[in-house]
Design a protein around this motif. Sequence first.
Motif, mmCIF file in Angstrom:
data_model
loop_
_atom_site.group_PDB
_atom_site.id
_atom_site.type_symbol
_atom_site.label_atom_id
_atom_site.label_comp_id
_atom_site.label_asym_id
_atom_site.label_seq_id
_atom_site.Cartn_x
_atom_site.Cartn_y
_atom_site.Cartn_z
ATOM 1 N N LEU A 90 -3.249 1.676 -10.623
ATOM 2 C CA LEU A 90 -3.826 0.818 -11.711
ATOM 3 C C LEU A 90 -5.140 0.401 -11.670
ATOM 4 C CD1 LEU A 90 -0.589 -1.344 -12.251
ATOM 5 C CD2 LEU A 90 -1.301 0.584 -13.659
ATOM 6 N N GLY A 91 -5.578 0.903 -10.525
ATOM 7 C CA GLY A 91 -6.930 0.588 -10.166
ATOM 8 C C GLY A 91 -7.261 -0.669 -9.207
ATOM 9 N N TYR A 92 -6.273 -1.271 -8.838
ATOM 10 C CA TYR A 92 -6.535 -2.560 -8.019
ATOM 11 C C TYR A 92 -6.899 -2.013 -6.615
ATOM 12 C CZ TYR A 92 -3.223 -4.814 -10.932
ATOM 13 O OH TYR A 92 -2.402 -5.436 -11.894
ATOM 14 N N LYS A 93 -7.928 -2.913 -5.948
ATOM 15 C CA LYS A 93 -9.025 -2.276 -4.854
ATOM 16 C C LYS A 93 -8.021 -2.822 -3.543
ATOM 17 C CE LYS A 93 -13.518 -2.207 -3.011
ATOM 18 N NZ LYS A 93 -14.944 -2.849 -3.326
ATOM 19 N N TYR A 94 -8.001 -1.835 -2.429
ATOM 20 C CA TYR A 94 -7.689 -2.286 -1.213
ATOM 21 C C TYR A 94 -8.930 -2.786 -0.201
ATOM 22 C CZ TYR A 94 -6.067 -1.400 3.533
ATOM 23 O OH TYR A 94 -5.631 -1.504 4.949
ATOM 24 N N TYR A 109 -6.715 4.584 13.719
ATOM 25 C CA TYR A 109 -7.369 5.329 12.586
ATOM 26 C C TYR A 109 -8.053 3.918 11.656
ATOM 27 C CZ TYR A 109 -8.195 7.105 7.783
ATOM 28 O OH TYR A 109 -8.575 7.406 6.631
ATOM 29 N N ASN A 110 -7.492 2.961 11.496
ATOM 30 C CA ASN A 110 -7.867 1.768 10.843
ATOM 31 C C ASN A 110 -7.578 0.459 11.951
ATOM 32 O OD1 ASN A 110 -8.711 0.023 9.023
ATOM 33 N ND2 ASN A 110 -7.102 0.529 7.602
ATOM 34 N N PRO A 111 -8.807 0.248 12.551
ATOM 35 C CA PRO A 111 -8.289 -1.020 13.586
ATOM 36 C C PRO A 111 -8.448 -2.238 12.902
ATOM 37 C CG PRO A 111 -10.248 0.516 14.142
ATOM 38 C CD PRO A 111 -9.954 1.145 12.875
ATOM 39 N N SER A 112 -8.992 -2.147 11.587
ATOM 40 C CA SER A 112 -8.913 -3.614 10.683
ATOM 41 C C SER A 112 -7.613 -4.066 10.433
ATOM 42 C CB SER A 112 -9.679 -3.417 9.577
ATOM 43 O OG SER A 112 -8.879 -2.613 8.498
ATOM 44 N N VAL A 113 -6.522 -3.292 10.617
ATOM 45 C CA VAL A 113 -4.987 -3.469 10.288
ATOM 46 C C VAL A 113 -4.511 -4.040 11.661
ATOM 47 C CG1 VAL A 113 -2.619 -2.983 9.870
ATOM 48 C CG2 VAL A 113 -4.751 -1.892 8.518
ATOM 49 N N LYS A 114 -4.826 -3.603 12.904
ATOM 50 C CA LYS A 114 -4.484 -4.062 13.881
ATOM 51 C C LYS A 114 -5.184 -5.255 14.056
ATOM 52 C CE LYS A 114 -5.422 -4.087 18.649
ATOM 53 N NZ LYS A 114 -6.558 -4.686 19.361
ATOM 54 N N SER A 156 9.193 2.242 5.044
ATOM 55 C CA SER A 156 9.082 0.519 4.892
ATOM 56 C C SER A 156 8.408 0.054 6.210
ATOM 57 C CB SER A 156 10.657 0.078 4.833
ATOM 58 O OG SER A 156 11.213 0.622 3.292
ATOM 59 N N ASP A 157 8.965 0.334 7.216
ATOM 60 C CA ASP A 157 8.015 0.010 8.416
ATOM 61 C C ASP A 157 6.670 0.120 8.366
ATOM 62 O OD1 ASP A 157 10.517 -0.773 9.522
ATOM 63 O OD2 ASP A 157 10.630 1.167 10.724
ATOM 64 N N VAL A 158 6.138 1.427 8.209
ATOM 65 C CA VAL A 158 4.842 1.661 8.065
ATOM 66 C C VAL A 158 3.968 0.955 7.104
ATOM 67 C CG1 VAL A 158 3.095 3.445 7.809
ATOM 68 C CG2 VAL A 158 5.066 3.846 8.999
ATOM 69 N N LEU A 159 4.619 0.833 5.870
ATOM 70 C CA LEU A 159 4.003 -0.040 4.915
ATOM 71 C C LEU A 159 3.973 -1.679 5.084
ATOM 72 C CD1 LEU A 159 4.918 1.565 1.159
ATOM 73 C CD2 LEU A 159 2.783 1.174 2.258
ATOM 74 N N VAL A 160 4.871 -2.000 5.506
ATOM 75 C CA VAL A 160 4.820 -3.565 5.759
ATOM 76 C C VAL A 160 3.815 -3.748 6.937
ATOM 77 C CG1 VAL A 160 6.188 -5.545 6.657
ATOM 78 C CG2 VAL A 160 7.347 -3.987 5.211
ATOM 79 N N TYR A 161 3.716 -2.919 7.894
ATOM 80 C CA TYR A 161 2.566 -3.082 8.897
ATOM 81 C C TYR A 161 1.087 -3.165 8.211
ATOM 82 C CZ TYR A 161 -0.260 -2.532 12.973
ATOM 83 O OH TYR A 161 -1.248 -2.715 13.899
ATOM 84 N N ILE A 162 1.030 -1.911 7.385
ATOM 85 C CA ILE A 162 -0.279 -1.877 6.901
ATOM 86 C C ILE A 162 -0.571 -2.726 5.819
ATOM 87 C CG2 ILE A 162 -0.557 0.485 7.706
ATOM 88 C CD1 ILE A 162 -0.141 1.482 4.909
ATOM 89 N N PHE A 211 0.772 3.854 -0.617
ATOM 90 C CA PHE A 211 0.135 4.960 0.292
ATOM 91 C C PHE A 211 -1.217 5.571 -0.480
ATOM 92 C CE2 PHE A 211 4.023 4.984 2.590
ATOM 93 C CZ PHE A 211 3.583 4.801 3.861
ATOM 94 N N TYR A 212 -0.818 5.712 -1.662
ATOM 95 C CA TYR A 212 -2.257 6.003 -2.577
ATOM 96 C C TYR A 212 -3.385 5.071 -2.515
ATOM 97 C CZ TYR A 212 -5.020 7.731 -6.417
ATOM 98 O OH TYR A 212 -6.020 8.259 -7.180
ATOM 99 N N GLN A 213 -2.820 3.775 -2.629
ATOM 100 C CA GLN A 213 -3.896 2.736 -2.462
ATOM 101 C C GLN A 213 -4.656 2.810 -0.837
ATOM 102 O OE1 GLN A 213 -2.665 -1.314 -2.488
ATOM 103 N NE2 GLN A 213 -4.252 -1.814 -3.841
ATOM 104 N N TYR A 214 -3.895 2.843 0.066
ATOM 105 C CA TYR A 214 -4.193 2.765 1.357
ATOM 106 C C TYR A 214 -5.026 3.826 1.512
ATOM 107 C CZ TYR A 214 -4.132 2.891 6.473
ATOM 108 O OH TYR A 214 -4.453 2.844 7.915
ATOM 109 N N PHE A 215 -4.839 5.115 1.033
ATOM 110 C CA PHE A 215 -5.751 6.473 1.511
ATOM 111 C C PHE A 215 -7.174 6.458 0.521
ATOM 112 C CE2 PHE A 215 -1.824 7.482 3.645
ATOM 113 C CZ PHE A 215 -2.269 7.775 5.101
#
Length: 427
Positions: free
Chosen positions: A137-141, A243-248, A192-198, A127-131
């Motif tokens: 560790l610095g991996y980019k989203y 909020y984030n149409p790219s995931v959809k 888990s549901d939310v994370l797997v979706y995004i 969630f930190y990476q998503y927002f």
Amino acid sequence: MTYQLLHVIQRLLICFIPLALIIGPFIADLFVVLCSLLFLFFSISKKEFKYFKSIFFLTFICLCLYLLIRSIFSNDYLLSLESSLFYFRFGLFSLAVWYILENDKLFIKTFYLFIIFTFLILFIDSFYQYFTGFNLLGYKYNGIRLSSFFGQEMVLGNYISRLMPLLIGIILYYHNSSKISLIIGFLFLILSDVLVYISGERSAFFFLILTTIILVIISNRWKLLRLISFLISLAIIIFLSLYNPSVKERMIDATINQTNINEDKIYFFSYEHTSLYNTAINIFYDNPIFGVGTKMFRVMCNDEKYRLIDTVNGTEYVRSCSTHPHNVFLQLLAETGLVGFLPVFLLFIFIIYQFCRQTVATWITKKSFLSDFQICLYISIMLSIWPFVPSLNIFNNWISIIFYLPVGFLLFTYEAHNNKPNNLSNT
């Protein structure tokens, strides 16, 4: 004293497996090997050979011998042996889990704490990476596929969806359906549901939906809880999609476009997937009994008779070749033939049969014969061999560990209760 110390080491190695799977397949595989060696030491020194006499292990070792022999007679035996020569370690790992469950009273509590901690860290980082756009560790989203600690390996969704049934089962077993288990399980299911979706992993999201359907239909105490948690998850998912149409676009629009569902010719998941499936089927037709050997799809798909080449703007693209055909059943048919395919297919049918029996028992006779713990374990095993969505390489170390870990727990549940699973019906 030596035995006690080795038991502690074995316990910690197995408990670290969920975390090791995040760090990388090499560390997880190393832990599997060490656990297997310790199990061999314990079982041989104490002359406890019942584990080797189980139907599971006898069938498994026959499969290993077959894979080994098929590799030796393949077109590239050195390449093929890379996946078949030491494949037996995964069966030993399942027996090691079964053994530690029977001989270490602290194992369940320790494993519970480790897997809860692992998922919590993964949730926080994801969630930190998503927002924020970067993980701890610095991996980019990239705005489409969430990876968390996995970095360039886009398997966050697969990790969560495949291990979530095991996690829920452990929570149920450890807390025995108390209020604590309900609260923890409720929160973890939603996260888990939310994370797997995004995460943008469509197969993983399907696995969560499938898990939800099974739990709602046949679980003993978690029907309503899972249904409510999933409805809440859907509400959050809809909000995040706005909020984030790219995931959809990745999860829904891209799926519709790649399957070509609006056109006359429909593809299985995508044109590329369909091409790989056709290649695997053609390889199987030419080698129906014994296949071509493990890890040989990547070699055989380059053969002229199997290659499918498309030309786009003057550039040629091979659409029919990859390291594996991205379907468990088709990979087994192509690489191991009917002989190697049959045991896995029968396991799949057996699990479906168990679920059907449980459905009848739950809704008609009102006498459940599977515990919720066992249901979760069966789900976790089934997801690794589910044939109706794109899959990872069935012989890959990472996915093999995820597959064989819950097998050890399941073997324990039957042995511990004298092969009478109804004794676990309240778990």
